[in-house]
Design a protein around this motif. Structure first.
Motif, PDB file in Angstrom:
ATOM      1  N   ALA A  68       0.815  -1.212   0.000  1.00 56.17           N
ATOM      2  CA  ALA A  68       0.000   0.000   0.000  1.00 56.17           C
ATOM      3  C   ALA A  68       0.852   1.267   0.000  1.00 56.17           C
ATOM      4  O   ALA A  68       0.384   2.324  -0.439  1.00 56.17           O
ATOM      5  CB  ALA A  68      -0.935   0.009   1.211  1.00 56.17           C
ATOM      6  N   GLY A  69       2.098   1.157   0.472  1.00 58.56           N
ATOM      7  CA  GLY A  69       2.912   2.359   0.644  1.00 58.56           C
ATOM      8  C   GLY A  69       4.104   2.479  -0.275  1.00 58.56           C
ATOM      9  O   GLY A  69       4.889   3.423  -0.146  1.00 58.56           O
ATOM     10  N   ALA A  70       4.268   1.539  -1.202  1.00 60.39           N
ATOM     11  CA  ALA A  70       5.429   1.575  -2.093  1.00 60.39           C
ATOM     12  C   ALA A  70       5.032   1.061  -3.474  1.00 60.39           C
ATOM     13  O   ALA A  70       4.041   0.343  -3.632  1.00 60.39           O
ATOM     14  CB  ALA A  70       6.569   0.737  -1.521  1.00 60.39           C
ATOM     15  N   ASP A  71       5.827   1.427  -4.462  1.00 55.20           N
ATOM     16  CA  ASP A  71       5.579   0.982  -5.832  1.00 55.20           C
ATOM     17  C   ASP A  71       6.171  -0.400  -6.105  1.00 55.20           C
ATOM     18  O   ASP A  71       5.625  -1.177  -6.890  1.00 55.20           O
ATOM     19  CB  ASP A  71       6.180   1.985  -6.826  1.00 55.20           C
ATOM     20  CG  ASP A  71       5.661   3.394  -6.608  1.00 55.20           C
ATOM     21  OD1 ASP A  71       4.429   3.567  -6.616  1.00 55.20           O
ATOM     22  OD2 ASP A  71       6.489   4.311  -6.413  1.00 55.20           O
ATOM     23  N   ARG A  72       7.305  -0.669  -5.497  1.00 54.13           N
ATOM     24  CA  ARG A  72       7.978  -1.960  -5.628  1.00 54.13           C
ATOM     25  C   ARG A  72       8.269  -2.489  -4.232  1.00 54.13           C
ATOM     26  O   ARG A  72       8.698  -1.728  -3.349  1.00 54.13           O
ATOM     27  CB  ARG A  72       9.286  -1.819  -6.396  1.00 54.13           C
ATOM     28  CG  ARG A  72       9.128  -1.307  -7.829  1.00 54.13           C
ATOM     29  CD  ARG A  72       8.589  -2.385  -8.754  1.00 54.13           C
ATOM     30  NE  ARG A  72       8.623  -1.979 -10.150  1.00 54.13           N
ATOM     31  CZ  ARG A  72       8.397  -2.808 -11.169  1.00 54.13           C
ATOM     32  NH1 ARG A  72       8.128  -4.078 -10.935  1.00 54.13           N
ATOM     33  NH2 ARG A  72       8.436  -2.367 -12.414  1.00 54.13           N
ATOM     34  N   VAL A  73       8.053  -3.785  -4.030  1.00 59.41           N
ATOM     35  CA  VAL A  73       8.211  -4.365  -2.692  1.00 59.41           C
ATOM     36  C   VAL A  73       9.170  -5.552  -2.751  1.00 59.41           C
ATOM     37  O   VAL A  73       9.015  -6.454  -3.582  1.00 59.41           O
ATOM     38  CB  VAL A  73       6.857  -4.811  -2.111  1.00 59.41           C
ATOM     39  CG1 VAL A  73       7.064  -5.559  -0.792  1.00 59.41           C
ATOM     40  CG2 VAL A  73       5.950  -3.607  -1.902  1.00 59.41           C
ATOM     41  N   ILE A  74      10.154  -5.514  -1.857  1.00 58.90           N
ATOM     42  CA  ILE A  74      11.106  -6.611  -1.676  1.00 58.90           C
ATOM     43  C   ILE A  74      10.859  -7.222  -0.298  1.00 58.90           C
ATOM     44  O   ILE A  74      10.777  -6.504   0.699  1.00 58.90           O
ATOM     45  CB  ILE A  74      12.561  -6.109  -1.733  1.00 58.90           C
ATOM     46  CG1 ILE A  74      12.844  -5.377  -3.048  1.00 58.90           C
ATOM     47  CG2 ILE A  74      13.540  -7.257  -1.519  1.00 58.90           C
ATOM     48  CD1 ILE A  74      14.153  -4.595  -3.028  1.00 58.90           C
ATOM     49  N   VAL A  75      10.747  -8.541  -0.245  1.00 56.60           N
ATOM     50  CA  VAL A  75      10.742  -9.255   1.037  1.00 56.60           C
ATOM     51  C   VAL A  75      12.083  -9.968   1.151  1.00 56.60           C
ATOM     52  O   VAL A  75      12.472 -10.701   0.235  1.00 56.60           O
ATOM     53  CB  VAL A  75       9.587 -10.268   1.118  1.00 56.60           C
ATOM     54  CG1 VAL A  75       9.680 -11.075   2.419  1.00 56.60           C
ATOM     55  CG2 VAL A  75       8.238  -9.559   1.031  1.00 56.60           C
ATOM     56  N   THR A  76      12.793  -9.706   2.242  1.00 56.85           N
ATOM     57  CA  THR A  76      14.064 -10.396   2.438  1.00 56.85           C
ATOM     58  C   THR A  76      13.871 -11.565   3.397  1.00 56.85           C
ATOM     59  O   THR A  76      13.101 -11.477   4.359  1.00 56.85           O
ATOM     60  CB  THR A  76      15.156  -9.455   2.989  1.00 56.85           C
ATOM     61  OG1 THR A  76      14.871  -9.124   4.359  1.00 56.85           O
ATOM     62  CG2 THR A  76      15.230  -8.171   2.177  1.00 56.85           C
ATOM     63  N   ILE A  77      14.542 -12.661   3.098  1.00 56.35           N
ATOM     64  CA  ILE A  77      14.528 -13.842   3.964  1.00 56.35           C
ATOM     65  C   ILE A  77      15.983 -14.212   4.227  1.00 56.35           C
ATOM     66  O   ILE A  77      16.694 -14.662   3.320  1.00 56.35           O
ATOM     67  CB  ILE A  77      13.785 -15.016   3.306  1.00 56.35           C
ATOM     68  CG1 ILE A  77      12.312 -14.656   3.071  1.00 56.35           C
ATOM     69  CG2 ILE A  77      13.902 -16.262   4.177  1.00 56.35           C
ATOM     70  CD1 ILE A  77      11.533 -15.733   2.321  1.00 56.35           C
ATOM     71  N   PHE A  78      16.410 -13.976   5.455  1.00 56.56           N
ATOM     72  CA  PHE A  78      17.797 -14.279   5.810  1.00 56.56           C
ATOM     73  C   PHE A  78      17.854 -14.616   7.291  1.00 56.56           C
ATOM     74  O   PHE A  78      17.525 -13.775   8.141  1.00 56.56           O
ATOM     75  CB  PHE A  78      18.699 -13.083   5.512  1.00 56.56           C
ATOM     76  CG  PHE A  78      20.157 -13.316   5.851  1.00 56.56           C
ATOM     77  CD1 PHE A  78      20.911 -14.245   5.143  1.00 56.56           C
ATOM     78  CD2 PHE A  78      20.769 -12.606   6.882  1.00 56.56           C
ATOM     79  CE1 PHE A  78      22.247 -14.468   5.456  1.00 56.56           C
ATOM     80  CE2 PHE A  78      22.102 -12.821   7.202  1.00 56.56           C
ATOM     81  CZ  PHE A  78      22.842 -13.752   6.491  1.00 56.56           C
ATOM     82  N   VAL A  79      18.200 -15.854   7.601  1.00 52.05           N
ATOM     83  CA  VAL A  79      18.355 -16.267   8.998  1.00 52.05           C
ATOM     84  C   VAL A  79      19.724 -15.774   9.447  1.00 52.05           C
ATOM     85  O   VAL A  79      20.758 -16.354   9.098  1.00 52.05           O
ATOM     86  CB  VAL A  79      18.211 -17.789   9.153  1.00 52.05           C
ATOM     87  CG1 VAL A  79      18.363 -18.176  10.631  1.00 52.05           C
ATOM     88  CG2 VAL A  79      16.858 -18.257   8.621  1.00 52.05           C
ATOM     89  N   ASN A  80      19.704 -14.703  10.204  1.00 50.90           N
ATOM     90  CA  ASN A  80      20.924 -13.966  10.529  1.00 50.90           C
ATOM     91  C   ASN A  80      21.681 -14.606  11.698  1.00 50.90           C
ATOM     92  O   ASN A  80      21.241 -14.514  12.845  1.00 50.90           O
ATOM     93  CB  ASN A  80      20.546 -12.520  10.874  1.00 50.90           C
ATOM     94  CG  ASN A  80      21.736 -11.701  11.306  1.00 50.90           C
ATOM     95  OD1 ASN A  80      22.847 -11.893  10.815  1.00 50.90           O
ATOM     96  ND2 ASN A  80      21.512 -10.779  12.238  1.00 50.90           N
ATOM     97  N   PRO A  81      22.828 -15.234  11.442  1.00 48.47           N
ATOM     98  CA  PRO A  81      23.527 -15.924  12.537  1.00 48.47           C
ATOM     99  C   PRO A  81      24.019 -14.981  13.624  1.00 48.47           C
ATOM    100  O   PRO A  81      24.209 -15.405  14.771  1.00 48.47           O
ATOM    101  CB  PRO A  81      24.705 -16.603  11.826  1.00 48.47           C
ATOM    102  CG  PRO A  81      24.911 -15.813  10.571  1.00 48.47           C
ATOM    103  CD  PRO A  81      23.552 -15.347  10.158  1.00 48.47           C
ATOM    104  N   ARG A  82      24.189 -13.689  13.308  1.00 48.51           N
ATOM    105  CA  ARG A  82      24.783 -12.770  14.271  1.00 48.51           C
ATOM    106  C   ARG A  82      23.804 -12.316  15.355  1.00 48.51           C
ATOM    107  O   ARG A  82      24.230 -11.656  16.304  1.00 48.51           O
ATOM    108  CB  ARG A  82      25.357 -11.554  13.543  1.00 48.51           C
ATOM    109  CG  ARG A  82      26.577 -11.913  12.715  1.00 48.51           C
ATOM    110  CD  ARG A  82      27.209 -10.730  12.055  1.00 48.51           C
ATOM    111  NE  ARG A  82      28.487 -11.105  11.453  1.00 48.51           N
ATOM    112  CZ  ARG A  82      29.642 -10.504  11.702  1.00 48.51           C
ATOM    113  NH1 ARG A  82      29.697  -9.487  12.534  1.00 48.51           N
ATOM    114  NH2 ARG A  82      30.742 -10.917  11.116  1.00 48.51           N
TER     115      ARG A  82
END
Length: 291
Positions: free
Chosen positions: A48-62
């Motif tokens: 609803a708030g952006a023209d292009r949407v990225i979903v990131t999937i990263f299990v962050n070990p840190r």
């Protein structure tokens, strides 16, 4: 439509460069996967708030201080992509570890103040890991807006602080906690609760809401917190790690409901650590709030 899965930073940058040339506003929803309706509500807000949407999937070990938690964290890329398909996001960024932490990586982003106490006191190094990976993902995605849930309110405050302090040109959008019909906040950890524990789990939210109601009616903070802690334990939780009343603006401890606040908790049930929080608003502020 299933979104393209992007695994290399160079590929992601080629996409975002094209979108920026088109004048598109980019939104990002950072996740560690194991998506549920709470995550999908963030995706909906981003759409609803952006023209292009990225979903990131990263299990962050840190951000894991317990190696077993990292090893046991669910990896569900296929089902996550299927859940995202109805939202028609523009890319799912699933970077290999070396795309986030290249060989010789030696930088840590550490946010003081809002990261101290609460989860920060019980999970050493956790928020350094969060701050570092979020900084990386915001820079890699070149997002204009990033969407985070309010369930982990301390994390949201850490992200807002690092963006402000480092001058990263992104708007951080906090979205309301999504709950089950019985009040339990949605979490990837909920699937680890046995049937009996799951039936007891709503006692956490019930205790928080009762305490906030009592404080708004004039009960002393210490009394309300003591009663809430007792209610959580009586409801079947084995331990209350913390239960604290903090400023919603700074996370400073409060002794009275004198400004917008949050009541935050972490507790253990059936070996599972659950967190939650609820807002509290002074009665005068509530009376003049827009309807």
């Amino acid at each position: 439509m299933t979104a393209p899965i992007v695994r290399r930073l160079a590929e992601l940058r080629a996409l975002t460069a094209r979108w920026r040339a088109e004048g598109a506003r980019i939104g990002v929803v950072p996740t560690m996967g194991a998506l549920h309706a709470g995550h999908l509500s963030l995706v909906e807000a981003a759409k609803a708030g952006a023209d292009r949407v990225i979903v990131t999937i990263f299990v962050n070990p840190r951000q894991f201080n317990n190696p077993d938690d990292l090893a046991n964290y669910p990896r569900t890329e296929g089902s996550d992509a299927a859940k995202l398909a109805p939202f028609a996001v523009d890319a799912i960024y699933v970077p290999a570890p070396d795309q986030v932490y290249p060989e010789g990586f030696a930088t840590t982003v550490s946010v003081s103040g809002v990261s101290e106490g609460l989860c920060g006191a019980h999970r050493p190094g956790h928020f350094d890991g969060v701050a570092t990976v979020v900084t990386k993902l915001l820079l890699q995605t070149q997002a204009d807006r990033a969407y985070f849930g309010e369930k982990d309110f301390q994390q949201l405050m850490v992200v807002r602080r690092l963006v402000r302090d480092l001058g990263i040109p992104v708007e951080i959008v906090g979205c309301p906690t999504v709950r089950e019909p019985d009040g339990l906040a949605l979490s990837s950890r909920n699937v680890r609760l046995g049937h009996t524990a799951r039936a007891k789990a709503p006692a956490l939210f019930a205790a928080l809401t009762r305490a906030v109601k009592e404080m708004s009616e004039g009960a002393p903070v210490g009394q309300a917190l003591g009663e809430a802690r007792a209610a959580v334990l009586a409801g079947g939780y084995s331990d209350v790690e913390y239960l604290e009343f903090r400023s919603a603006a700074t996370l400073a401890p409060l002794q009275a409901l004198s400004e917008p606040a949050r009541l935050l908790v972490a507790a253990h049930l059936d070996g599972v650590r659950l967190i939650d929080n609820v807002p509290a608003v002074p009665q005068r502020a509530a009376a003049f709030a827009p309807s």
